[in-house]
Design a protein around this motif. Structure first.
Motif, PDB file in Angstrom:
ATOM      1  N   GLN A  60      10.775  -2.855  11.141  1.00 17.49           N
ATOM      2  CA  GLN A  60      10.242  -3.211  12.454  1.00 17.49           C
ATOM      3  C   GLN A  60       8.933  -2.489  12.741  1.00 17.49           C
ATOM      4  O   GLN A  60       7.990  -3.094  13.284  1.00 17.49           O
ATOM      5  N   TYR A  61       8.844  -1.218  12.364  1.00 19.79           N
ATOM      6  CA  TYR A  61       7.620  -0.456  12.610  1.00 19.79           C
ATOM      7  C   TYR A  61       6.475  -0.934  11.719  1.00 19.79           C
ATOM      8  O   TYR A  61       5.321  -1.000  12.141  1.00 19.79           O
ATOM      9  N   ARG A  62       6.800  -1.277  10.476  1.00 16.74           N
ATOM     10  CA  ARG A  62       5.750  -1.785   9.586  1.00 16.74           C
ATOM     11  C   ARG A  62       5.243  -3.144  10.064  1.00 16.74           C
ATOM     12  O   ARG A  62       4.047  -3.439   9.978  1.00 16.74           O
ATOM     13  N   ALA A  63       6.154  -3.977  10.556  1.00 17.88           N
ATOM     14  CA  ALA A  63       5.730  -5.270  11.105  1.00 17.88           C
ATOM     15  C   ALA A  63       4.873  -5.072  12.348  1.00 17.88           C
ATOM     16  O   ALA A  63       3.856  -5.763  12.548  1.00 17.88           O
ATOM     17  N   ALA A 102       0.830  -1.210   0.000  1.00 19.95           N
ATOM     18  CA  ALA A 102       0.000   0.000   0.000  1.00 19.95           C
ATOM     19  C   ALA A 102       0.860   1.254   0.000  1.00 19.95           C
ATOM     20  O   ALA A 102       1.933   1.282   0.607  1.00 19.95           O
ATOM     21  N   PRO A 103       0.416   2.306  -0.686  1.00 19.10           N
ATOM     22  CA  PRO A 103       1.144   3.577  -0.639  1.00 19.10           C
ATOM     23  C   PRO A 103       1.160   4.140   0.783  1.00 19.10           C
ATOM     24  O   PRO A 103       0.301   3.839   1.597  1.00 19.10           O
ATOM     25  N   ILE A 104       2.152   4.945   1.049  1.00 21.22           N
ATOM     26  CA  ILE A 104       2.437   5.525   2.350  1.00 21.22           C
ATOM     27  C   ILE A 104       3.014   4.456   3.279  1.00 21.22           C
ATOM     28  O   ILE A 104       4.043   4.664   3.921  1.00 21.22           O
ATOM     29  N   LEU A 105       2.363   3.284   3.373  1.00 22.70           N
ATOM     30  CA  LEU A 105       2.870   2.210   4.220  1.00 22.70           C
ATOM     31  C   LEU A 105       4.073   1.533   3.580  1.00 22.70           C
ATOM     32  O   LEU A 105       5.012   1.130   4.261  1.00 22.70           O
ATOM     33  N   HIS A 106       4.044   1.402   2.232  1.00 29.20           N
ATOM     34  CA  HIS A 106       5.130   0.742   1.514  1.00 29.20           C
ATOM     35  C   HIS A 106       6.214   1.769   1.202  1.00 29.20           C
ATOM     36  O   HIS A 106       6.235   2.391   0.153  1.00 29.20           O
ATOM     37  N   THR A 107       7.122   1.968   2.125  1.00 22.49           N
ATOM     38  CA  THR A 107       8.236   2.889   1.935  1.00 22.49           C
ATOM     39  C   THR A 107       9.343   2.524   2.904  1.00 22.49           C
ATOM     40  O   THR A 107       9.080   2.123   4.045  1.00 22.49           O
ATOM     41  N   THR A 108      10.568   2.615   2.442  1.00 20.52           N
ATOM     42  CA  THR A 108      11.699   2.341   3.319  1.00 20.52           C
ATOM     43  C   THR A 108      11.982   3.495   4.267  1.00 20.52           C
ATOM     44  O   THR A 108      12.891   3.392   5.089  1.00 20.52           O
TER      45      THR A 108
END
Length: 266
Positions: free
Chosen positions: A40-43, A29-35
């Motif tokens: 760790q935060y996305r998980a 997903a956009p915004i969420l899919h970014t390095t």
């Protein structure tokens, strides 16, 4: 005391399926899919979001697979649902990035490249600018909220543990890909046309009046025209992008056989 027997393994399995579907959305997903955001935060976001969804799926009965291949197939089916939703919007944002790349190449900004944390590559400055503008518009109109709400609706239209995937989703992604190319051309068209006209005029002047040596100032004039036209047309481009967001939601909802709730989009 042996407390392992107190754990309801069927509920743990349901949570794993919920987490898999949510993880697919977080991955693409956009915004969420970014390095820019560490893994760790996305998980942790996917884990916490799955916990909030779990109460609504607590009483869902899922037949547990009796073999490892069946378990892998069930996990893959859940992952594909989240990936398909996120991929649709990733393709739309890629169209905005493509518009910026076209503008940068025509405007003579090939050398001005910056690092893109989403793709991990060096991209033209205008591509990164359009990407930031698209993310801002997406957040301001509540696109992320609607994306999460649509994910919640999939748990009603596609129950947990459903093995299989709607073939209409593949056609939806192809339609979104076509729309993304169309969007990139519509956004970049004013700047491309004005820059090409400038090149044509300078070419004619250079042929008729070679003593002016317009080649030495041609790239600077093109860049100036590009930025001027960009300032006047950026609002129109973002309006076109906003309309594209609504179309993507409609296409994805149709592919997932979901009903569009009134009032989700402005």
């Amino acid at each position: 005391m042996d407390w392992w027997h107190l754990i309801d393994t069927s509920r743990v399995f349901v949570y794993v399926l919920v987490l898999t579907r949510v993880s697919g959305l977080v991955i693409m997903a956009p915004i969420l899919h970014t390095t820019d955001a560490p893994v760790q935060y996305r998980a942790l976001l996917a884990f916490a979001f799955s916990l909030t969804i779990m109460p609504s799926q607590w009483f869902v009965e899922v037949v547990e697979p009796d073999s490892l291949p069946a378990f892998v197939v069930m996990i893959a089916a859940e992952l594909l649902i989240g990936l398909a939703m996120g991929l649709g919007f990733y393709i739309l944002f890629a169209g905005m990035s493509l518009a910026g790349e076209l503008i940068g190449h025509v405007g003579g900004l090939q050398a001005s490249q910056v690092f893109d944390p989403v793709s991990g590559d060096q991209v033209p400055l205008m591509a990164r600018a359009y990407q930031f503008l698209a993310i801002t518009i997406f957040a301001l109109i509540g696109g992320l909220n609607v994306l999460v709400a649509s994910l919640l609706d999939t748990f009603a239209t596609i129950p947990i543990g459903t093995i299989g995937f709607q073939p209409d989703v593949a056609f939806s992604l192809v339609a979104i890909l076509s729309m993304s190319f169309n969007l990139s051309l519509r956004v970049a068209a004013p700047i491309l046309v004005s820059t090409l006209i400038s090149l044509f005029v300078m070419g004619l002047l250079g042929k008729t009046l070679p003593q002016l040596n317009l080649m030495s100032v041609g790239f600077g004039i093109n860049s100036m025209i590009m930025f001027v036209v960009f300032a006047f047309t950026v609002g129109t481009g973002m309006w076109v992008f906003q309309e594209g967001i609504g179309e993507v939601f409609e296409i994805l909802f149709a592919g997932l056989h979901m009903k569009i709730n009134d009032g989700l989009l402005p």
